[in-house]
Design a protein around this motif. Structure first.
Motif, PDB file in Angstrom:
ATOM      1  N   LYS A 382      23.112  15.394  34.658  1.00 40.68           N
ATOM      2  CA  LYS A 382      23.347  14.003  35.020  1.00 40.68           C
ATOM      3  C   LYS A 382      22.834  13.742  36.433  1.00 40.68           C
ATOM      4  O   LYS A 382      22.170  12.741  36.700  1.00 40.68           O
ATOM      5  N   ARG A 384      20.519  15.387  38.053  1.00 39.86           N
ATOM      6  CA  ARG A 384      19.056  15.419  38.060  1.00 39.86           C
ATOM      7  C   ARG A 384      18.486  14.080  37.621  1.00 39.86           C
ATOM      8  O   ARG A 384      17.571  13.551  38.193  1.00 39.86           O
ATOM      9  N   LYS A 385      19.128  13.540  36.581  1.00 39.93           N
ATOM     10  CA  LYS A 385      18.714  12.260  36.021  1.00 39.93           C
ATOM     11  C   LYS A 385      18.855  11.180  37.089  1.00 39.93           C
ATOM     12  O   LYS A 385      17.958  10.370  37.316  1.00 39.93           O
ATOM     13  N   GLN A 386      19.990  11.212  37.787  1.00 41.27           N
ATOM     14  CA  GLN A 386      20.251  10.206  38.817  1.00 41.27           C
ATOM     15  C   GLN A 386      19.202  10.267  39.929  1.00 41.27           C
ATOM     16  O   GLN A 386      18.698   9.252  40.369  1.00 41.27           O
ATOM     17  N   THR A 387      18.886  11.485  40.380  1.00 40.04           N
ATOM     18  CA  THR A 387      17.892  11.618  41.451  1.00 40.04           C
ATOM     19  C   THR A 387      16.545  11.092  41.002  1.00 40.04           C
ATOM     20  O   THR A 387      15.825  10.449  41.756  1.00 40.04           O
ATOM     21  N   LYS A 388      16.224  11.374  39.747  1.00 34.13           N
ATOM     22  CA  LYS A 388      14.953  10.905  39.183  1.00 34.13           C
ATOM     23  C   LYS A 388      14.917   9.379  39.218  1.00 34.13           C
ATOM     24  O   LYS A 388      13.956   8.768  39.673  1.00 34.13           O
ATOM     25  N   GLN A 389      16.029   8.783  38.792  1.00 29.52           N
ATOM     26  CA  GLN A 389      16.113   7.319  38.771  1.00 29.52           C
ATOM     27  C   GLN A 389      15.960   6.751  40.178  1.00 29.52           C
ATOM     28  O   GLN A 389      15.260   5.777  40.405  1.00 29.52           O
ATOM     29  N   GLU A 390      16.619   7.442  41.150  1.00 28.79           N
ATOM     30  CA  GLU A 390      16.536   6.972  42.536  1.00 28.79           C
ATOM     31  C   GLU A 390      15.098   7.007  43.023  1.00 28.79           C
ATOM     32  O   GLU A 390      14.627   6.087  43.688  1.00 28.79           O
ATOM     33  N   ARG A 391      14.426   8.114  42.693  1.00 25.72           N
ATOM     34  CA  ARG A 391      13.036   8.248  43.120  1.00 25.72           C
ATOM     35  C   ARG A 391      12.179   7.127  42.537  1.00 25.72           C
ATOM     36  O   ARG A 391      11.340   6.541  43.195  1.00 25.72           O
ATOM     37  N   GLN A 392      12.453   6.842  41.273  1.00 28.16           N
ATOM     38  CA  GLN A 392      11.677   5.789  40.599  1.00 28.16           C
ATOM     39  C   GLN A 392      11.909   4.429  41.258  1.00 28.16           C
ATOM     40  O   GLN A 392      10.983   3.648  41.421  1.00 28.16           O
ATOM     41  N   ARG A 393      13.180   4.210  41.636  1.00 35.51           N
ATOM     42  CA  ARG A 393      13.504   2.935  42.282  1.00 35.51           C
ATOM     43  C   ARG A 393      12.708   2.767  43.579  1.00 35.51           C
ATOM     44  O   ARG A 393      12.257   1.696  43.906  1.00 35.51           O
TER      45      ARG A 393
END
Lengths: 394, 325
Positions: A382, A384-393
């Motif tokens: 979860k 990892r997913k969150q960090t990925k989303q943050e990076r995308q933002r």
């Protein structure tokens, strides 16, 4: 190893004996018959009993003040504890010390604790190492509270045990309260068992109110220690349902917490299990309770019959003047450690400190994580997913 | 008889005990591969093997703790402190666990805790201390402070064989400076016995460890310069204290000077003075006097340390004052 029906009932007997003996002691305290403080293990009986039950007769324990059940399983009688608390001449220390501060090197193999927390850990490490040196496959087990685990000697002792692969089992009873101090003021870590990783040893978390689980994980740790694979840190999650001692009403403990843990009572839970699994009958249960009742009456009478010690005993016994025989019991030939025939025993193969440099691999390979105590893989995913989303933002 | 240094004599004593009894094991920091910071245990690891000579992590509490556990099994562990100053790190284990064990629950703790103590080598506040009195004040321990090489060898043997915990303070100033003939073979010097190292009739100097040589030097000069004959007693063991030898000498000289390298307040001199007041007040022709270090930490710089420590001049001055009294 599966427990027999009889063993299941024995576990129940010891837990109830532990509890009823403490009830008896509480009554004595209220009658002003107890000289010092009285410490309760209400709700923690499963840990004392099951961990000790997982040991063999030849193994060693060093109890803490709340491990009444442990010394009972190891062969002390309730009268011994009553006399300790009431400071009688007949107590194991003859009135020189109180509470659970007593032991027996010869028969019962119990090491007396001192009030300073954590000191038992290196002492029990020494017991384990000494036994191994003498060719004896014996395991040393001791307990520590989550509060006591904040001491420096906890670290020193457990680290040394790990380095030497000492046959040690350390049971950390996390009862959430160290006197009035809650765990979040004791550690910033999520689990105390996580510390094991820092020592390079297994850390195991167990529900401390589940007697069978405590038995199972201890037995595994004991087997591991006996095999020569070194110490294990077991964190038993539980709760201290009384104050630090009788004088402490523990008003700092929230009511909801108390209620929650009353519902998790280890004895009630085990009774349910025994009934569900048809391991006993109501009659069988009543027999055990009646037996404890009768025993405790006799034990109390015996303890009360003992006088207080003679005052001049205070001046005796500071030094050993030959009153105790000191002799190492070898289970291998001492010739094995006498030069020039001393061949390092199998444990020391490749571990000779002089060879240590050769044992260090030239290039440190990054090790794959295999054990992460208390980790929740789903949570990591979860995150990892969150960090990925943050990076995308971004 | 071979001539050995104080350090070699201790090493020889330890070696012979390990040869004699497989229950003797050793643990400490850098005692194995390196042979100890002062090389007392050099060669032990290769001779006795890694099961008996244990290099440990920097964990004084664990070293003493593990030694306790081993001693409960009837082993005879000898634990080394790299410098005795670090004994403070294990204070709790020693004073609470070790010292009270036999009294509380009848469990003897036959271990030896040894290490280099003392000043005069410009080691500074943390490598020069004399912490013996913390432990002399603790019932249940025995405290040994040898001064001579032969005594050191005989006393370490007695310490290892004693059923009680023994703290063995080796004075590092003496390690390589003292050389004497040390008897071969199994000569044990019993604990708790002082030795008269010089006979005299005018006054008694009671001392131990490195100060023995300071007192002997002062006594020699006083004899030559003043015709003052001083009796010099080396206590050798501080706990238990050999009162009889002190009182016996006082009966002959009627004047007593206590000299120690430890600081003044709460030092052994105060205890000896009190014993004399209680047991031999009538024998005194003068007050008991003392020469000690200052009540300060041990300073680092040579002029400071020299000012801090007792020396022959300070002892001679006190002895002359006492003789004149």
């Amino acid at each position: 190893m599966e427990l027999t029906k009889q063993q299941h009932l024995e576990l129940y007997y010891w837990m109830q004996l532990n509890r009823k003996l403490e009830d008896l002691l509480t009554n004595l305290f209220r009658q002003n018959k107890i000289v010092g403080g009285l410490y309760s293990s209400l709700g923690q009986e499963a840990i004392s009993v099951a961990t000790t039950y997982a040991l063999e007769k030849r193994d060693w324990i060093a109890p803490m003040i709340r491990n009444l059940g442990a010394v009972l399983v190891k062969g002390y009688q309730p009268r011994d504890l009553i006399m300790q608390y009431t400071a009688k001449a007949g107590s194991p220390t003859g009135g020189k010390d109180g509470t659970a501060h007593f032991g027996d090197l010869k028969q019962k193999r119990v090491i007396s604790p001192i009030s300073m927390l954590g000191d038992l850990i290196p002492v029990m490490t020494g017991i384990g190492l000494g036994a191994r040196y003498l060719g004896r496959e014996e395991v040393a087990l001791t307990w520590i509270g989550e509060g006591g685990s904040s001491t420096g000697v906890f670290h020193e002792g457990l680290n040394f045990a790990a380095v030497r692969k000492a046959p040690l089992v350390l049971v950390l009873e996390n009862n959430l309260w160290a006197y009035s101090t809650p765990i979040y003021l004791q550690t910033a870590a999520k689990h105390f068992a996580d510390r094991a990783k820092g020592y390079g040893i297994p850390g195991v978390i167990v529900d401390g109110n589940d007697v069978l689980e405590v038995y199972r994980v201890t037995q595994e740790a004991v087997a591991r220690a006996r095999r020569g694979d070194g110490p294990t840190l077991i964190e038993a999650k539980t709760f201290r349902r009384k104050g630090h001692a009788q004088h402490d009403p523990a008003k700092y403990v929230p009511q909801w917490m108390l209620k929650e843990w009353e519902a998790k009572d280890p004895i009630l839970r085990y009774e349910k299990h025994l009934t569900e699994k048809k391991l006993w009958t109501e009659k069988g249960k009543q027999e055990i309770l009646a037996r404890i009742d009768t025993e405790l009456k006799q034990e109390l009478a015996a303890a009360e019959a003992s006088p207080l010690p003679q005052p001049e005993v205070a001046a005796q016994g500071v030094y050993c003047d030959g009153c105790h025989e000191i002799r190492a019991e070898w289970k291998r030939s001492p010739d094995e450690v006498k030069p020039p025939r001393n061949i390092p025993s199998k444990w020391f193969k490749g571990r000779d400190p002089a060879l240590a440099v050769a044992a260090i691999p030239p290039v440190a390979k990054p090790e794959k994580e295999t054990v992460m105590v208390g980790a929740n893989p789903r949570r990591e995913k979860k995150q990892r997913k969150q960090t990925k989303q943050e990076r995308q933002r971004k | 008889m071979p001539t050995l240094t104080y350090l070699q004599a201790i090493g020889r004593g330890l070696w012979e005990e390990m040869e004699r009894d497989p229950a003797v094991v050793m643990l400490g920091e850098d005692i194995g591969v390196y042979g100890g910071a002062f090389k007392v245990t050099e060669g032990f690891l290769s001779h006795f093997g890694p099961e008996r000579v244990l290099d440990t992590p920097i964990s004084e509490n664990a070293i003493v703790g593990a030694a306790i556990g081993m001693s409960y099994l009837g082993l005879r562990p000898v634990a080394e402190f790299q410098f005795i100053d670090f004994i403070a790190c294990a204070f709790n284990q020693i004073t609470n666990f070790v010292a009270k064990s036999h009294y509380r629950w009848g469990a003897p703790v036959p271990l030896v805790l040894r290490g280099p103590c003392g000043g005069g080598v410009h080691g500074g506040p943390f490598h020069s201390q004399n912490p013996e009195m913390y432990f002399v004040h603790t019932p249940g321990l025995k405290v040994v402070c040898p001064a001579g090489a032969a005594d050191a060898k005989g006393l370490i043997k007695a310490a290892i064989r004693d059923p009680n915990p023994v703290l063995f303070f080796e004075h590092k100033f003496l390690y390589r400076r003292i050389k004497e003939e040390v008897p071969d073979g199994d000569v044990v010097v019993p604990l708790g016995q002082a030795a008269v190292k010089r006979e005299g009739k005018h006054l008694t100097m009671v001392t131990y460890a490195a100060m023995l040589y300071t007192c002997l030097e002062a006594a020699e000069k006083l004899s030559q310069q003043d015709g003052l004959e001083c009796e010099v007693i080396d206590l050798r063991t501080l706990l238990p204290l050999d009162k009889e030898t002190i009182l016996g000498s006082l009966k002959r000289t009627n004047k007593l000077l206590v000299v120690h390298e430890d600081t003044r307040t709460g030092g052994l001199a105060g205890e000896i003075a009190a014993v004399i007041m209680e047991e031999a007040f009538e024998e005194l022709d003068a007050p008991v006097m003392r020469v000690t270090s200052l009540d300060t930490p041990v300073p680092y710089s040579p002029p400071l340390e020299e000012y801090f420590l007792p020396n022959a001049e300070k002892v001679m001055k006190a002895a002359r004052d006492l003789a004149r009294y």
